[in-house]
Design an enzyme around this catalytic site. Structure first.
Site, PDB file in Angstrom:
ATOM      1  N   ILE A  18       0.813  -1.218   0.000  1.00  0.00           N
ATOM      2  CA  ILE A  18       0.000   0.000   0.000  1.00  0.00           C
ATOM      3  C   ILE A  18       0.843   1.263   0.000  1.00  0.00           C
ATOM      4  O   ILE A  18       0.298   2.374  -0.064  1.00  0.00           O
ATOM      5  CB  ILE A  18      -0.945   0.033   1.215  1.00  0.00           C
ATOM      6  CG1 ILE A  18      -0.158  -0.076   2.524  1.00  0.00           C
ATOM      7  CG2 ILE A  18      -1.989  -1.067   1.111  1.00  0.00           C
ATOM      8  CD1 ILE A  18      -1.010   0.077   3.767  1.00  0.00           C
ATOM      9  N   GLY A  21       7.379   3.699   2.470  1.00  0.00           N
ATOM     10  CA  GLY A  21       7.764   4.636   3.508  1.00  0.00           C
ATOM     11  C   GLY A  21       9.260   4.844   3.498  1.00  0.00           C
ATOM     12  O   GLY A  21       9.989   4.337   2.648  1.00  0.00           O
ATOM     13  N   MET A  23      12.727   4.093   4.008  1.00  0.00           N
ATOM     14  CA  MET A  23      13.510   2.881   4.199  1.00  0.00           C
ATOM     15  C   MET A  23      12.656   1.636   4.362  1.00  0.00           C
ATOM     16  O   MET A  23      13.001   0.720   5.109  1.00  0.00           O
ATOM     17  CB  MET A  23      14.436   3.026   5.422  1.00  0.00           C
ATOM     18  CG  MET A  23      15.397   4.181   5.299  1.00  0.00           C
ATOM     19  SD  MET A  23      16.496   4.294   6.711  1.00  0.00           S
ATOM     20  CE  MET A  23      17.340   5.824   6.335  1.00  0.00           C
ATOM     21  N   GLY A  24      11.566   1.540   3.666  1.00  0.00           N
ATOM     22  CA  GLY A  24      10.784   0.320   3.776  1.00  0.00           C
ATOM     23  C   GLY A  24       9.511   0.335   2.962  1.00  0.00           C
ATOM     24  O   GLY A  24       8.982   1.391   2.611  1.00  0.00           O
ATOM     25  N   LYS A  41       5.299  -2.839   7.986  1.00  0.00           N
ATOM     26  CA  LYS A  41       6.390  -2.167   7.287  1.00  0.00           C
ATOM     27  C   LYS A  41       7.604  -3.072   7.258  1.00  0.00           C
ATOM     28  O   LYS A  41       8.157  -3.444   8.298  1.00  0.00           O
ATOM     29  CB  LYS A  41       6.730  -0.847   7.986  1.00  0.00           C
ATOM     30  CG  LYS A  41       7.878  -0.081   7.347  1.00  0.00           C
ATOM     31  CD  LYS A  41       8.116   1.207   8.110  1.00  0.00           C
ATOM     32  CE  LYS A  41       9.327   1.945   7.576  1.00  0.00           C
ATOM     33  NZ  LYS A  41       9.605   3.162   8.362  1.00  0.00           N
ATOM     34  N   ASP A 139      11.270  13.269   9.336  1.00  0.00           N
ATOM     35  CA  ASP A 139      10.833  13.080   7.947  1.00  0.00           C
ATOM     36  C   ASP A 139       9.373  13.509   7.794  1.00  0.00           C
ATOM     37  O   ASP A 139       8.549  12.767   7.275  1.00  0.00           O
ATOM     38  CB  ASP A 139      11.014  11.630   7.510  1.00  0.00           C
ATOM     39  CG  ASP A 139      10.941  11.473   5.982  1.00  0.00           C
ATOM     40  OD1 ASP A 139      11.243  12.463   5.272  1.00  0.00           O
ATOM     41  OD2 ASP A 139      10.580  10.391   5.510  1.00  0.00           O
TER      42      ASP A 139
END
Length: 457
Positions: A18, A21, A23-24, A41, A139
């Site tokens: 979906i 993010g 780093m993942g 995640k 972030d």
């Protein structure tokens, strides 16, 4: 490569990707033990910053889970669990059916100021709670602001968050965060602190209001980082309270930005239709803030040697009656002033020029070595309403205005001209409004005591 249908840690069944993010990869999944939908995640450091960081992935996942587990806030995505499984560590989080602000801006390009402020308030409240726990998000971007189907707004992905007192684990000179929304100090290679989150939230909301980030867009990341580190932001085209809040948040100097708790208060004022509270003065280098126990709590500034204390909140200023007549309010003091010598001539009484349609009262509400804060109250002293006003005065030599709220200002030589903002231009008979400013001095002299003129437009 993890695929849909896989069972993670014997419990979480992956359904579909979906999002992506920091780093993942993020999956929608089902917790088969509790029979609920969750977001999972999958951390992927090799793809983000290279193989060297992958050895630290487990450590980072555990740290991230510990940090975000501190937060139980209605406007922050909750982390439920962290698990180790083939393919790397996985974070299990609250699933919110939503669209990110970034997705919405692909369709609409910009949002009305009222909607931007409505989004900013809950995000600021969640980040203020995170800061209170010592957690820096690092972030804050449109991609991490989620708008749920029921209108709820949440900040997501504390994936590169860091608690104060804990070392960073990015290493290798990697700058954590999305380039277009980085604070200047972070783009310049410094560690992200609480003020960096304030700047990034300001940049995120600026993008929603103005249609582009405050430093523009550039496909060349290095060029963009250099621009952010060295140049000034593009001033917002919009005016009004929201634009003024964003201007405060996007100050280049981290010390000049409001705290996230203050940002929350500013958005509460904007969404509530109230005047913005004035900026709180920041201590200069070499000073520290002390709390004094008094009936009305005041901040005092102490020099590095601790020799001189200046009480803040003392009103030192000028009161202007209609048309420019002034009376000067003396500084508050516990020592009675000495009587003047008998030979000293009496000061002439002020004259009263013609009524220009409005009056302005100038008061210095705070002062400190090298600067002071002013509030000006504008009053319509006519029997009829007015639709605009302008206030002028002479700025003393060596003084400069570093910021103004609830109006716009220009400086021509030493003449300062302040005009109303769009939203506070109209005043009914005997109604008032205020604007405020921060002024800095080069010689450390006391606050200015100018004579003002107020004129209707």
């Amino acid at each position: 490569m993890t695929d849909a249908g896989e069972l993670i840690a014997g419990r979480y069944r992956l359904a579909e990707r979906i999002g992506q993010g920091s780093m993942g990869v993020i999956w929608r999944a089902r917790d088969e033990r509790l029979d609920r939908v969750v977001a999972v995640k999958q951390l992927d450091y090799d793809a983000a910053i290279g193989p060297a960081a992958s050895q630290q992935a487990s450590r980072r996942a555990l740290r991230e889970a510990r940090l975000t587990a501190r937060l139980r806030h209605p406007h922050a995505i909750t982390v439920h669990d962290v698990v180790e499984a083939p393919g790397g560590p996985y974070l299990v989080m609250e699933y919110l059916p939503s669209r990110s602000l970034a997705e919405i801006l692909l369709d609409r390009e910009t949002l009305p100021a009222e909607e931007v402020a409505r989004i900013g308030l809950p995000v600021a409240s969640a980040l203020a709670a995170a800061h209170a726990e010592g957690v820096v998000h690092r972030d804050v971007t449109p991609g991490n602001v989620l708008l749920g189907e029921s209108g709820v707004v949440k900040i997501a992905d504390f994936g590169i968050s860091r608690a104060t007192g804990e070392g960073t684990v990015t290493g290798g000179g990697f700058i954590a965060g999305t380039p277009a929304y980085l604070a200047p100090e972070v783009a310049g290679g410094h560690e992200a602190g609480f003020p960096a989150d304030v700047f990034s939230l300001g940049a995120t909301l600026y993008r929603a209001l103005e249609g582009a980030p405050p430093f523009g867009n550039d496909d060349n990341t290095i060029t963009l980082l250099l621009r952010i580190a060295k140049e000034e932001t593009v001033p917002p085209r919009h005016s009004g309270p929201l634009a003024e809040v964003l201007t405060r948040m996007l100050q280049r100097d981290p010390e000049a930005r409001p705290s996230m708790a203050e940002v929350q208060e500013l958005f509460e004022a904007v969404t509530g239709g109230r005047p913005l509270p004035p900026p709180r003065p920041r201590p200069r280098a070499g000073t520290r803030l002390l709390r004094v126990r008094r009936p009305r709590r005041r901040l005092v500034l102490a020099s590095a040697a601790g020799a001189v204390l200046l009480a803040l909140g003392v009103v030192i200023g000028t009161v202007l009656v209609p048309g420019g007549t002034t009376t000067v309010a003396a500084p508050v003091s516990s020592v009675p002033p000495a009587s003047p010598p008998a030979s000293t001539p009496a000061s002439p009484a002020p004259t009263t020029p013609a009524d220009l349609g409005c009056a302005a009262r100038y008061e210095v509400t705070n002062s400190w070595p090298g600067g002071y804060q002013v509030q000006v109250t504008v009053r319509n002293d006519r029997a009829a309403g007015l639709s605009g006003w302008r206030v002028r005065w002479q700025l003393p030599a060596g003084h400069r205005i570093s910021g103004l709220w609830n109006g716009t200002f220009t400086v021509d030589g030493s003449t300062v001209t302040v005009e109303n903002a769009d939203w506070n231009a109209k005043l009914d008979a005997d109604a008032t409004t205020t604007f405020g400013l921060i002024a800095l001095t080069q010689n450390g002299s006391d606050a200015a005591r100018p004579a003002l003129t107020c004129r209707t437009l």
